[in-house]
Design an enzyme around this catalytic site. Structure first.
Site, PDB file in Angstrom:
ATOM      1  N   GLY A  38       1.013  -1.275  -0.309  1.00  0.00           N
ATOM      2  CA  GLY A  38       0.328   0.184   0.089  1.00  0.00           C
ATOM      3  C   GLY A  38       0.785   1.689   0.021  1.00  0.00           C
ATOM      4  O   GLY A  38       0.237   2.542  -0.742  1.00  0.00           O
ATOM      5  N   CYS A  41       0.434   6.022   0.023  1.00  0.00           N
ATOM      6  CA  CYS A  41      -0.502   6.408   0.060  1.00  0.00           C
ATOM      7  C   CYS A  41      -1.639   5.391   1.559  1.00  0.00           C
ATOM      8  O   CYS A  41      -2.125   6.013   2.364  1.00  0.00           O
ATOM      9  CB  CYS A  41      -1.270   6.032  -0.726  1.00  0.00           C
ATOM     10  SG  CYS A  41      -3.349   6.074  -1.463  1.00  0.00           S
ATOM     11  N   GLY A 195       4.213  25.596   5.796  1.00  0.00           N
ATOM     12  CA  GLY A 195       3.347  25.346   4.715  1.00  0.00           C
ATOM     13  C   GLY A 195       1.814  24.543   4.647  1.00  0.00           C
ATOM     14  O   GLY A 195       1.508  23.962   5.269  1.00  0.00           O
ATOM     15  N   GLU A 218       3.051  30.727   6.180  1.00  0.00           N
ATOM     16  CA  GLU A 218       3.496  29.824   4.148  1.00  0.00           C
ATOM     17  C   GLU A 218       4.319  31.118   3.838  1.00  0.00           C
ATOM     18  O   GLU A 218       3.744  32.087   3.500  1.00  0.00           O
ATOM     19  CB  GLU A 218       2.214  29.964   3.857  1.00  0.00           C
ATOM     20  CG  GLU A 218       1.236  29.815   2.074  1.00  0.00           C
ATOM     21  CD  GLU A 218       2.775  28.466   2.090  1.00  0.00           C
ATOM     22  OE1 GLU A 218       3.618  29.312   0.962  1.00  0.00           O
ATOM     23  OE2 GLU A 218       2.559  27.793   1.964  1.00  0.00           O
ATOM     24  N   VAL A 252       9.921  30.224   8.448  1.00  0.00           N
ATOM     25  CA  VAL A 252      10.395  30.150   9.123  1.00  0.00           C
ATOM     26  C   VAL A 252      12.054  29.915   9.052  1.00  0.00           C
ATOM     27  O   VAL A 252      11.963  29.864   8.391  1.00  0.00           O
ATOM     28  CB  VAL A 252       9.871  28.942   9.765  1.00  0.00           C
ATOM     29  CG1 VAL A 252      10.510  28.430  11.257  1.00  0.00           C
ATOM     30  CG2 VAL A 252       8.845  28.675  10.242  1.00  0.00           C
ATOM     31  N   ARG A 284       7.647  16.896  -0.739  1.00  0.00           N
ATOM     32  CA  ARG A 284       8.200  15.826  -0.654  1.00  0.00           C
ATOM     33  C   ARG A 284       9.903  15.247  -1.714  1.00  0.00           C
ATOM     34  O   ARG A 284       9.449  16.230  -2.632  1.00  0.00           O
ATOM     35  CB  ARG A 284       7.135  14.015  -1.367  1.00  0.00           C
ATOM     36  CG  ARG A 284       6.175  14.748   0.118  1.00  0.00           C
ATOM     37  CD  ARG A 284       5.146  13.880  -0.594  1.00  0.00           C
ATOM     38  NE  ARG A 284       5.588  12.745   0.371  1.00  0.00           N
ATOM     39  CZ  ARG A 284       5.502  11.755   1.183  1.00  0.00           C
ATOM     40  NH1 ARG A 284       4.724  12.371   1.998  1.00  0.00           N
ATOM     41  NH2 ARG A 284       5.870  10.662   1.139  1.00  0.00           N
ATOM     42  N   ALA A 332      -1.634   9.699  -5.418  1.00  0.00           N
ATOM     43  CA  ALA A 332      -1.521   8.367  -5.497  1.00  0.00           C
ATOM     44  C   ALA A 332      -1.993   7.732  -6.945  1.00  0.00           C
ATOM     45  O   ALA A 332      -1.394   6.948  -7.718  1.00  0.00           O
ATOM     46  CB  ALA A 332      -2.562   7.876  -4.064  1.00  0.00           C
ATOM     47  N   HIS A 456     -32.165  16.143  -9.289  1.00  0.00           N
ATOM     48  CA  HIS A 456     -32.080  17.534  -7.935  1.00  0.00           C
ATOM     49  C   HIS A 456     -33.294  16.617  -7.010  1.00  0.00           C
ATOM     50  O   HIS A 456     -34.136  16.093  -7.494  1.00  0.00           O
ATOM     51  CB  HIS A 456     -33.328  18.488  -8.891  1.00  0.00           C
ATOM     52  CG  HIS A 456     -33.503  19.555  -8.022  1.00  0.00           C
ATOM     53  ND1 HIS A 456     -32.718  20.167  -7.222  1.00  0.00           N
ATOM     54  CD2 HIS A 456     -35.238  19.766  -7.828  1.00  0.00           C
ATOM     55  CE1 HIS A 456     -33.717  21.127  -6.726  1.00  0.00           C
ATOM     56  NE2 HIS A 456     -35.285  20.939  -6.303  1.00  0.00           N
TER      57      HIS A 456
END
Length: 482
Positions: A38, A41, A195, A218, A252, A284, A332, A456
């Protein structure tokens, strides 16, 4: 004679899907995985975070149930139970992947693979490592057995790991990545997140719901900066209403240790913050440590990502790479489609991926989802555009649902009214974006979306309503003043 037709290194959402498809095409397949099936993810990303976010969502719903005429007193949460539920879901799904590999006749070898030739690896057994964050979760066991595995073709699908910040104090106790967040046994009182992209914003949404005092730092001028500008601005407004502090256009510069973690923030309003936990969510890097790519002759770029062509081929014959490790689109579902593409190519079937139509979702509250070009990107590409919006507040189903925050924005060409991009912030955005992706895949127009009868009352009607607005013929909002 190679032992296998295909060797897949890594059993994540790219690797296990590639292995299953190749086996379905009649190939003899082996997967080498050093953790659990796996990949990131299922074990450390998509699934565990969404399980915990769902717990937070349920808690928020019950806490505000009086708005629906339902009264629940003394609503509380048990963070240990939240984590246990997450673990149970992860185990069920990873066991399920292991079962699927077995059912398709795929050989699975537990261990760490290292190239010794382009299509041959040595697999070292691995054992659990006590290092939860800031290092490998699994390490070579003392006296580990080594097995040599060869194949006609190889797919590298080893994924990515959280990036580390090159700032003083980034290695202090209490400074964690998204992986480390799963190791928290209690909700931090004061949480600083570095971030404001998808990862940072999701954790902010989760911990703010559970009562943390959350601050996001950020460096760009808004949250989720890769999304359409209006989406990022809307998320910022929503977060501020929930009490989350946003420091945009800021960085930072250092983290120091005292009674608490002291976070030094640089920018127009430089100051210090105290935190119990600092979560780094700034990107990453490829997971290629000790893989021996140089031995195989596989070329990487300046950031360490493996270079591949449109057929996922590296520069080495019979060696492919898929997923995050290629650095193309770190999602993924992209890895899974790349896995299918590579497996089909290896099995002799021609296929391709349209990278211009890849949906993405961020599971904040409110949710965000998008596909295609933002308005600014469409204009920069030379398109004369129509930017059509419809608010959830004008949608009947959203009213009954009790979720009216947000909107759908469709970016379309002015001349032919073809859909160039769809951007959503609001309830079930991650589910609604599929219509936008399908519309772009079929080269649909605003007219075709508007003419498609939608059930609807549903949230899905919002795509039709936005298309009508883009045509200048809105029914359920006032027409735009000319």
């Amino acid at each position: 004679m190679p032992e296998f037709d295909l060797l897949v290194i890594g059993g994540g959402p790219g690797g296990y899907v590639a292995a299953i498809r190749a086996a379905q095409r009649g190939l003899k397949v082996c997967v080498v995985e050093k953790e659990r099936p796996g990949g990131v993810c299922l074990n450390w990303g998509c699934i565990p975070t969404k399980a915990m976010l769902r717990s937070a969502e349920v808690f928020q719903t019950v806490a505000t149930a009086a708005e629906f005429g339902i009264y629940a007193d003394n609503v509380r949460f048990d963070f240990a139970a939240v984590r246990q539920r997450k673990d149970a879901i992860v185990k069920e799904l990873t066991d399920g992947v292991a079962g699927l590999l077995k059912a398709n006749g795929v050989t699975v070898i537990e261990g760490h693979a290292r190239f010794i030739e382009p299509t041959t690896v040595e697999v070292h057994e691995v054992g659990a490592s006590p290092i939860f964050d800031g290092g490998p979760r699994y390490a070579a066991a003392a006296g580990a057995a080594i097995r040599r595995v060869s194949a006609r073709d190889v797919i590298v699908a080893t994924g990515s790991v959280p990036a580390q910040l090159p700032i003083p104090g980034a290695d202090l106790p209490g400074v964690i990545t998204s992986d480390g967040a799963f190791g928290l046994t209690e909700v931090p009182q004061r949480l600083v997140i570095i971030g404001g992209s998808a990862v940072g914003s999701e954790w902010a949404s989760l911990f703010a719901t559970f009562g943390s005092q959350v601050t996001i730092v950020e460096m760009q001028d808004r949250l989720v900066p890769l999304e359409d500008k209006e989406i990022g601005e809307a998320l910022g407004r929503s977060f501020r209403k929930r009490g989350i502090t946003l420091l945009t256009g800021a960085t930072v510069t250092a983290i120091t240790e005292g009674d608490a973690l002291r976070v030094s923030v640089g920018g127009p309003q430089a100051h210090d913050l105290d935190a119990d936990v600092v979560l780094v969510g700034v990107g990453r890097r490829p997971n290629t440590s000790e893989l021996g790519l140089d031995v195989a002759g596989v070329v990487t770029d300046a950031r360490g990502f493996i270079e591949v062509d449109d057929g996922l081929r590296t520069g080495v014959e019979h060696v492919y790479a898929i997923g995050d490790v290629t650095g193309r689109t770190l999602l993924a579902h992209v890895a899974s489609h790349q896995g299918i593409t590579a497996a089909e190519m290896i099995a002799g079937h021609d296929t391709h991926i349209d990278y211009s139509v890849i949906p993405a979702a961020t599971f904040t509250h409110p949710e965000i989802a998008s596909v295609g070009l933002t308005e600014d990107a469409a204009r920069a590409a030379g398109h004369e555009v129509i930017a059509a919006k419809f608010p959830f507040a004008a949608l009947g189903r959203a009213k009954t649902f009790g979720e009216t925050e947000g909107f759908v924005k469709i970016v379309a060409g002015q001349t032919h009214r073809e859909v160039l991009g769809v951007h959503i912030i609001g309830p079930s955005a991650s589910d609604l974006i599929t219509e936008g992706a399908l519309a772009m895949s079929l080269e649909a127009t605003l007219d075709e979306l508007a003419d498609t009868i939608h059930a609807h009352p549903t949230l899905g009607e919002i795509g039709m309503e936005a298309a009508m607005a883009g045509l200048g013929l809105p029914v359920h909002i006032a027409p735009r003043k000319r």
